[in-house]
Design a protein around this motif. Structure first.
Motif, PDB file in Angstrom:
ATOM      1  N   GLU A   8      11.879  31.253 -27.045  1.00 54.71           N
ATOM      2  CA  GLU A   8      13.140  31.918 -26.730  1.00 54.71           C
ATOM      3  C   GLU A   8      13.290  32.014 -25.208  1.00 54.71           C
ATOM      4  N   LEU A   9      14.342  31.387 -24.716  1.00 57.85           N
ATOM      5  CA  LEU A   9      14.600  31.383 -23.277  1.00 57.85           C
ATOM      6  C   LEU A   9      15.287  32.677 -22.871  1.00 57.85           C
ATOM      7  N   PRO A  10      15.106  33.095 -21.612  1.00 63.63           N
ATOM      8  CA  PRO A  10      15.833  34.272 -21.130  1.00 63.63           C
ATOM      9  C   PRO A  10      17.344  34.057 -21.239  1.00 63.63           C
ATOM     10  N   LYS A  11      18.072  35.110 -21.518  1.00 64.63           N
ATOM     11  CA  LYS A  11      19.538  35.067 -21.589  1.00 64.63           C
ATOM     12  C   LYS A  11      20.093  35.273 -20.181  1.00 64.63           C
ATOM     13  N   LEU A  12      20.680  34.214 -19.622  1.00 66.72           N
ATOM     14  CA  LEU A  12      21.153  34.239 -18.240  1.00 66.72           C
ATOM     15  C   LEU A  12      22.609  33.791 -18.178  1.00 66.72           C
ATOM     16  N   HIS A  13      23.295  34.133 -17.074  1.00 65.71           N
ATOM     17  CA  HIS A  13      24.705  33.780 -16.926  1.00 65.71           C
ATOM     18  C   HIS A  13      24.968  32.856 -15.736  1.00 65.71           C
ATOM     19  N   LEU A  14      24.215  33.033 -14.663  1.00 64.54           N
ATOM     20  CA  LEU A  14      24.457  32.271 -13.441  1.00 64.54           C
ATOM     21  C   LEU A  14      23.513  31.082 -13.292  1.00 64.54           C
ATOM     22  N   VAL A  15      22.535  31.040 -14.163  1.00 64.68           N
ATOM     23  CA  VAL A  15      21.549  29.967 -14.176  1.00 64.68           C
ATOM     24  C   VAL A  15      21.495  29.432 -15.608  1.00 64.68           C
ATOM     25  N   LYS A  16      21.529  28.114 -15.751  1.00 63.49           N
ATOM     26  CA  LYS A  16      21.454  27.487 -17.078  1.00 63.49           C
ATOM     27  C   LYS A  16      20.056  26.928 -17.277  1.00 63.49           C
ATOM     28  N   LEU A  17      19.458  27.226 -18.432  1.00 65.14           N
ATOM     29  CA  LEU A  17      18.121  26.737 -18.742  1.00 65.14           C
ATOM     30  C   LEU A  17      18.162  25.761 -19.909  1.00 65.14           C
ATOM     31  N   THR A  18      17.372  24.690 -19.785  1.00 71.06           N
ATOM     32  CA  THR A  18      17.187  23.734 -20.869  1.00 71.06           C
ATOM     33  C   THR A  18      15.699  23.446 -20.952  1.00 71.06           C
ATOM     34  N   LEU A  19      15.117  23.720 -22.118  1.00 74.67           N
ATOM     35  CA  LEU A  19      13.697  23.435 -22.322  1.00 74.67           C
ATOM     36  C   LEU A  19      13.573  22.231 -23.242  1.00 74.67           C
ATOM     37  N   HIS A  20      12.933  21.183 -22.736  1.00 70.06           N
ATOM     38  CA  HIS A  20      12.708  19.963 -23.511  1.00 70.06           C
ATOM     39  C   HIS A  20      11.389  20.088 -24.285  1.00 70.06           C
ATOM     40  N   LYS A  21      11.283  19.373 -25.384  1.00 66.56           N
ATOM     41  CA  LYS A  21      10.083  19.422 -26.231  1.00 66.56           C
ATOM     42  C   LYS A  21       8.826  19.071 -25.455  1.00 66.56           C
ATOM     43  N   SER A  22       8.970  18.265 -24.424  1.00 71.76           N
ATOM     44  CA  SER A  22       7.829  17.840 -23.613  1.00 71.76           C
ATOM     45  C   SER A  22       7.292  18.946 -22.704  1.00 71.76           C
ATOM     46  N   GLY A  23       7.989  20.080 -22.659  1.00 73.49           N
ATOM     47  CA  GLY A  23       7.548  21.177 -21.801  1.00 73.49           C
ATOM     48  C   GLY A  23       8.241  21.196 -20.450  1.00 73.49           C
ATOM     49  N   VAL A  24       9.223  20.324 -20.257  1.00 75.22           N
ATOM     50  CA  VAL A  24       9.994  20.304 -19.011  1.00 75.22           C
ATOM     51  C   VAL A  24      11.105  21.349 -19.125  1.00 75.22           C
ATOM     52  N   LEU A  25      11.076  22.314 -18.235  1.00 72.29           N
ATOM     53  CA  LEU A  25      12.128  23.330 -18.176  1.00 72.29           C
ATOM     54  C   LEU A  25      13.050  22.979 -17.016  1.00 72.29           C
ATOM     55  N   VAL A  26      14.332  22.788 -17.307  1.00 66.22           N
ATOM     56  CA  VAL A  26      15.322  22.492 -16.268  1.00 66.22           C
ATOM     57  C   VAL A  26      16.126  23.759 -16.014  1.00 66.22           C
ATOM     58  N   MET A  27      16.118  24.199 -14.768  1.00 69.93           N
ATOM     59  CA  MET A  27      16.911  25.342 -14.339  1.00 69.93           C
ATOM     60  C   MET A  27      18.020  24.825 -13.434  1.00 69.93           C
ATOM     61  N   ALA A  28      19.275  25.080 -13.815  1.00 62.86           N
ATOM     62  CA  ALA A  28      20.412  24.614 -13.019  1.00 62.86           C
ATOM     63  C   ALA A  28      21.224  25.807 -12.540  1.00 62.86           C
ATOM     64  N   PHE A  29      21.428  25.882 -11.218  1.00 64.16           N
ATOM     65  CA  PHE A  29      22.370  26.873 -10.697  1.00 64.16           C
ATOM     66  C   PHE A  29      23.712  26.544 -11.340  1.00 64.16           C
ATOM     67  N   ASN A  30      24.394  27.549 -11.877  1.00 69.69           N
ATOM     68  CA  ASN A  30      25.543  27.266 -12.723  1.00 69.69           C
ATOM     69  C   ASN A  30      26.812  27.977 -12.265  1.00 69.69           C
ATOM     70  N   ARG A  31      27.184  27.739 -11.027  1.00 70.60           N
ATOM     71  CA  ARG A  31      28.468  28.212 -10.494  1.00 70.60           C
ATOM     72  C   ARG A  31      29.149  27.042  -9.783  1.00 70.60           C
ATOM     73  N   PRO A  32      29.383  25.941 -10.497  1.00 71.45           N
ATOM     74  CA  PRO A  32      29.918  24.751  -9.830  1.00 71.45           C
ATOM     75  C   PRO A  32      31.273  24.983  -9.176  1.00 71.45           C
ATOM     76  N   GLU A  33      32.057  25.916  -9.683  1.00 73.06           N
ATOM     77  CA  GLU A  33      33.370  26.206  -9.089  1.00 73.06           C
ATOM     78  C   GLU A  33      33.237  26.813  -7.689  1.00 73.06           C
ATOM     79  N   ASN A  34      32.044  27.321  -7.360  1.00 71.89           N
ATOM     80  CA  ASN A  34      31.752  27.885  -6.037  1.00 71.89           C
ATOM     81  C   ASN A  34      30.606  27.147  -5.351  1.00 71.89           C
ATOM     82  N   MET A  35      30.435  25.862  -5.697  1.00 71.59           N
ATOM     83  CA  MET A  35      29.367  25.042  -5.113  1.00 71.59           C
ATOM     84  C   MET A  35      27.988  25.684  -5.316  1.00 71.59           C
TER      85      MET A  35
END
Length: 130
Positions: free
Chosen positions: A4-31
């Motif tokens: 279970e990933l943390p519930k976040l709003h400004l950061v998007k998380l994607t966990l792949h089966k291989s154990g790679v966690l991708v964290m993306a800053f998620n305010r593209p409208e404000n760069m």
């Protein structure tokens, strides 16, 4: 078993089966400019990385055309008052702890810089492994 990933709003998380966690800053409208809450959510991600034995690597990136435009100056103004000084102290504590968590990460951190990187988001790239 699902993690279970943390519930976040400004950061998007994607966990792949291989154990790679991708964290993306998620305010593209404000760069992907950083709000005080952005730092707090990034800190939550790092605490999750430290606590999980399922994460093998953390990849940090930005959604949209920028990695991060740095501090969001419009919404981060703090007046020079006693209360303002306390707010600044609390924000500093979050970034100091976040920096410590990045430096002591139990997994490699990869910066997938997809555009401009300014401010703290740029500074922390020097702390990443790649």
């Amino acid at each position: 078993m699902a993690v279970e990933l943390p519930k976040l709003h400004l950061v998007k998380l994607t966990l792949h089966k291989s154990g790679v966690l991708v964290m993306a800053f998620n305010r593209p409208e404000n760069m992907n400019s950083m709000l005080p809450e952005s730092y707090a959510e990034w800190k939550q991600v790092m605490e999750f990385v430290h606590a999980s034995d399922r994460i093998r690597v953390l990849v940090v990136t930005g959604n949209g055309p920028a990695y991060s435009a740095g501090q969001d100056l419009k919404s981060s103004y703090v007046p020079a008052t006693k209360d303002g000084n306390e707010i600044v102290r609390l924000r500093k504590n979050v970034t100091c702890e976040l920096t410590r968590l990045i430096i002591t990460s139990p997994v490699p951190i990869i910066g997938a810089v997809n555009g401009p990187a300014i401010g703290y988001a740029c500074t922390t790239l020097a702390l990443f492994d790649l």
